[in-house]
Scaffold this motif. Structure first.
Motif, mmCIF file in Angstrom:
data_model
loop_
_atom_site.group_PDB
_atom_site.id
_atom_site.type_symbol
_atom_site.label_atom_id
_atom_site.label_comp_id
_atom_site.label_asym_id
_atom_site.label_seq_id
_atom_site.Cartn_x
_atom_site.Cartn_y
_atom_site.Cartn_z
ATOM 1 N N VAL A 51 0.861 -1.192 0.000
ATOM 2 C CA VAL A 51 0.000 0.000 0.000
ATOM 3 C C VAL A 51 0.892 1.236 0.000
ATOM 4 O O VAL A 51 1.798 1.357 0.829
ATOM 5 C CB VAL A 51 -0.925 0.008 1.241
ATOM 6 C CG1 VAL A 51 -1.681 1.321 1.359
ATOM 7 C CG2 VAL A 51 -1.897 -1.167 1.181
ATOM 8 N N ASP A 52 0.649 2.160 -0.941
ATOM 9 C CA ASP A 52 1.500 3.341 -1.075
ATOM 10 C C ASP A 52 1.061 4.502 -0.197
ATOM 11 O O ASP A 52 1.881 5.287 0.270
ATOM 12 C CB ASP A 52 1.522 3.799 -2.539
ATOM 13 C CG ASP A 52 2.082 2.712 -3.441
ATOM 14 O OD1 ASP A 52 3.264 2.355 -3.258
ATOM 15 O OD2 ASP A 52 1.334 2.191 -4.289
ATOM 16 N N HIS A 53 -0.258 4.637 -0.017
ATOM 17 C CA HIS A 53 -0.747 5.781 0.755
ATOM 18 C C HIS A 53 -2.088 5.425 1.369
ATOM 19 O O HIS A 53 -2.798 4.558 0.849
ATOM 20 C CB HIS A 53 -0.875 7.011 -0.142
ATOM 21 C CG HIS A 53 -1.210 8.265 0.617
ATOM 22 N ND1 HIS A 53 -0.360 8.835 1.533
ATOM 23 C CD2 HIS A 53 -2.330 9.040 0.623
ATOM 24 C CE1 HIS A 53 -0.934 9.907 2.059
ATOM 25 N NE2 HIS A 53 -2.138 10.053 1.524
ATOM 26 N N VAL A 54 -2.436 6.109 2.472
ATOM 27 C CA VAL A 54 -3.700 5.831 3.163
ATOM 28 C C VAL A 54 -4.470 7.140 3.347
ATOM 29 O O VAL A 54 -3.884 8.174 3.685
ATOM 30 C CB VAL A 54 -3.442 5.174 4.544
ATOM 31 C CG1 VAL A 54 -4.763 4.877 5.253
ATOM 32 C CG2 VAL A 54 -2.625 3.892 4.394
ATOM 33 N N VAL A 55 -5.769 7.090 3.107
ATOM 34 C CA VAL A 55 -6.677 8.210 3.398
ATOM 35 C C VAL A 55 -7.680 7.716 4.436
ATOM 36 O O VAL A 55 -8.337 6.692 4.239
ATOM 37 C CB VAL A 55 -7.437 8.684 2.143
ATOM 38 C CG1 VAL A 55 -8.355 9.861 2.493
ATOM 39 C CG2 VAL A 55 -6.471 9.069 1.029
ATOM 40 N N VAL A 56 -7.770 8.414 5.562
ATOM 41 C CA VAL A 56 -8.635 7.990 6.671
ATOM 42 C C VAL A 56 -9.791 8.972 6.825
ATOM 43 O O VAL A 56 -9.582 10.183 6.807
ATOM 44 C CB VAL A 56 -7.822 7.951 7.992
ATOM 45 C CG1 VAL A 56 -8.691 7.492 9.149
ATOM 46 C CG2 VAL A 56 -6.629 7.034 7.847
ATOM 47 N N ARG A 62 -12.750 14.771 15.432
ATOM 48 C CA ARG A 62 -11.555 13.977 15.767
ATOM 49 C C ARG A 62 -10.422 14.210 14.779
ATOM 50 O O ARG A 62 -9.392 13.516 14.823
ATOM 51 C CB ARG A 62 -11.899 12.479 15.767
ATOM 52 C CG ARG A 62 -12.878 12.081 16.869
ATOM 53 C CD ARG A 62 -12.133 11.728 18.141
ATOM 54 N NE ARG A 62 -13.057 11.559 19.251
ATOM 55 C CZ ARG A 62 -12.707 11.074 20.431
ATOM 56 N NH1 ARG A 62 -11.462 10.696 20.662
ATOM 57 N NH2 ARG A 62 -13.590 10.964 21.396
ATOM 58 N N ILE A 63 -10.597 15.165 13.853
ATOM 59 C CA ILE A 63 -9.594 15.369 12.803
ATOM 60 C C ILE A 63 -8.232 15.724 13.392
ATOM 61 O O ILE A 63 -7.209 15.149 13.014
ATOM 62 C CB ILE A 63 -10.079 16.434 11.791
ATOM 63 C CG1 ILE A 63 -11.198 15.824 10.933
ATOM 64 C CG2 ILE A 63 -8.932 16.911 10.907
ATOM 65 C CD1 ILE A 63 -11.719 16.719 9.851
ATOM 66 N N ASP A 64 -8.226 16.655 14.352
ATOM 67 C CA ASP A 64 -6.944 17.088 14.930
ATOM 68 C C ASP A 64 -6.239 15.933 15.629
ATOM 69 O O ASP A 64 -5.044 15.711 15.452
ATOM 70 C CB ASP A 64 -7.158 18.245 15.910
ATOM 71 C CG ASP A 64 -7.577 19.522 15.184
ATOM 72 O OD1 ASP A 64 -7.415 19.573 13.943
ATOM 73 O OD2 ASP A 64 -8.075 20.451 15.853
ATOM 74 N N GLN A 65 -7.019 15.173 16.420
ATOM 75 C CA GLN A 65 -6.440 14.017 17.120
ATOM 76 C C GLN A 65 -5.892 12.989 16.130
ATOM 77 O O GLN A 65 -4.799 12.447 16.313
ATOM 78 C CB GLN A 65 -7.505 13.363 18.012
ATOM 79 C CG GLN A 65 -6.953 12.183 18.814
ATOM 80 C CD GLN A 65 -8.050 11.376 19.494
ATOM 81 O OE1 GLN A 65 -9.235 11.760 19.494
ATOM 82 N NE2 GLN A 65 -7.672 10.251 20.067
ATOM 83 N N ALA A 66 -6.654 12.744 15.059
ATOM 84 C CA ALA A 66 -6.224 11.741 14.073
ATOM 85 C C ALA A 66 -4.943 12.181 13.381
ATOM 86 O O ALA A 66 -4.022 11.382 13.180
ATOM 87 C CB ALA A 66 -7.333 11.505 13.048
ATOM 88 N N LYS A 67 -4.857 13.482 13.051
ATOM 89 C CA LYS A 67 -3.639 13.980 12.387
ATOM 90 C C LYS A 67 -2.441 13.822 13.310
ATOM 91 O O LYS A 67 -1.340 13.514 12.868
ATOM 92 C CB LYS A 67 -3.816 15.453 12.002
ATOM 93 C CG LYS A 67 -4.673 15.608 10.749
ATOM 94 C CD LYS A 67 -4.767 17.056 10.304
ATOM 95 C CE LYS A 67 -5.501 17.158 8.973
ATOM 96 N NZ LYS A 67 -5.959 18.525 8.677
#
Ligand code: CTP
Ligand code: MG
Length: 230
Positions: A51-56, A62-67
């Motif tokens: 897998v080259d890249h992941v988009v979650v 929760r965006i800030d926490q995930a980043k």
């Protein structure tokens, strides 16, 4: 059949609330031995080597926490009201110039999925299958029932499979399936291959793995804890 050598991007829907787990926080942010389910799912994809890249896709708040926890490992987007919407929003993050040849869609809730399964899905894509799902035979007998609980029939178990993720697709096929879905309005799809079936795509099964089970209930979480401490 023509094989491809292009890039593979994985989309990880992680924006659910986890009602059945009832942990008090969104399920993908529950920890297993100090690491959240979404971190484990993303790391498993990248460590598979295919897998080259992941988009979650995560809940908007929760965006800030995930980043923070995913650092540079993944692109983070806000998810939607249901799983299909979350996948759709993640897919829009790479439509255009950076479109990969293949897309995997992988539930954050299948956090312990072994690398070998991910490799099997990508190998089948590269061998020319445009849609690939990992699947296991069923242990239980399945009944069809009506709204009153009356049994309508017993489909032959040998011809049934329980499907898992990651499900893999030629990107153009999956994008076409999602465009058709948006045109059709709300429908209840619980996996991505169903949308592809809906536009007439042929879906190939490869062997699943019991460790790719979906953490849905507290019993599943207990099992997952036992697996990571093993
Ligand atoms: N998912 C998502 N966006 C939603 C709903 C689900 O990205 N609006 C994701 C979940 O985070 C999960 C995967 O889709 O990784 C599979 O869904 P499921 O196991 O049903 O998770 P939840 O919807 O969170 O759980 P529940 O149905 O019990 O509320
Ligand atoms: Mg759900």
């Amino acid at each position: 059949m023509v094989g491809g050598t292009g890039t593979v991007v994985a989309v990880v829907p992680a924006a659910g609330s986890g009602e059945r787990l009832a942990a008090g926080i969104p399920k993908a942010f529950c920890e297993l031995d100090g690491r959240t389910l979404v971190e484990r799912a993303v790391a498993g994809l990248l460590e598979s080597g295919v897998v080259d890249h992941v988009v979650v896709a995560v809940p908007a708040d929760r965006i800030d926490q995930a980043k923070l926890v995913l650092a540079k490992q993944a692109t983070v987007v806000a998810g939607g009201a249901d799983r299909t919407e979350s996948v759709s929003l993640a897919l829009s993050a790479f439509s255009g110039a950076g479109t990969p040849e293949f897309v995997l869609v992988h539930d954050a809730a299948r956090a312990l999925t072994p690398a070998g399964l991910i490799v099997r899905v990508v190998n089948a894509l590269r061998a020319g299958h445009a849609a690939v799902v990992p699947a296991l035979p069923l242990h239980d007998t399945i009944k069809a029932v009506d709204a009153d609980g009356v049994v309508l029939g017993t489909p032959e178990r040998a011809g049934l499979r329980a499907v898992q993720t990651p499900q893999g697709f030629a990107t153009d096929l999956l994008l076409r399936a999602y465009r058709a879905y948006q045109g059709a309005g709300a429908a209840d799809f619980t996996d991505d291959a169903s949308l592809v079936e809906h536009v007439g795509g042929q879906v190939q099964v490869v062997d699943g793995d019991p460790l790719a089970f979906k953490i849905t209930t507290q019993l599943d979480l207990l099992l997952a804890k036992a697996v990571v401490r093993r």
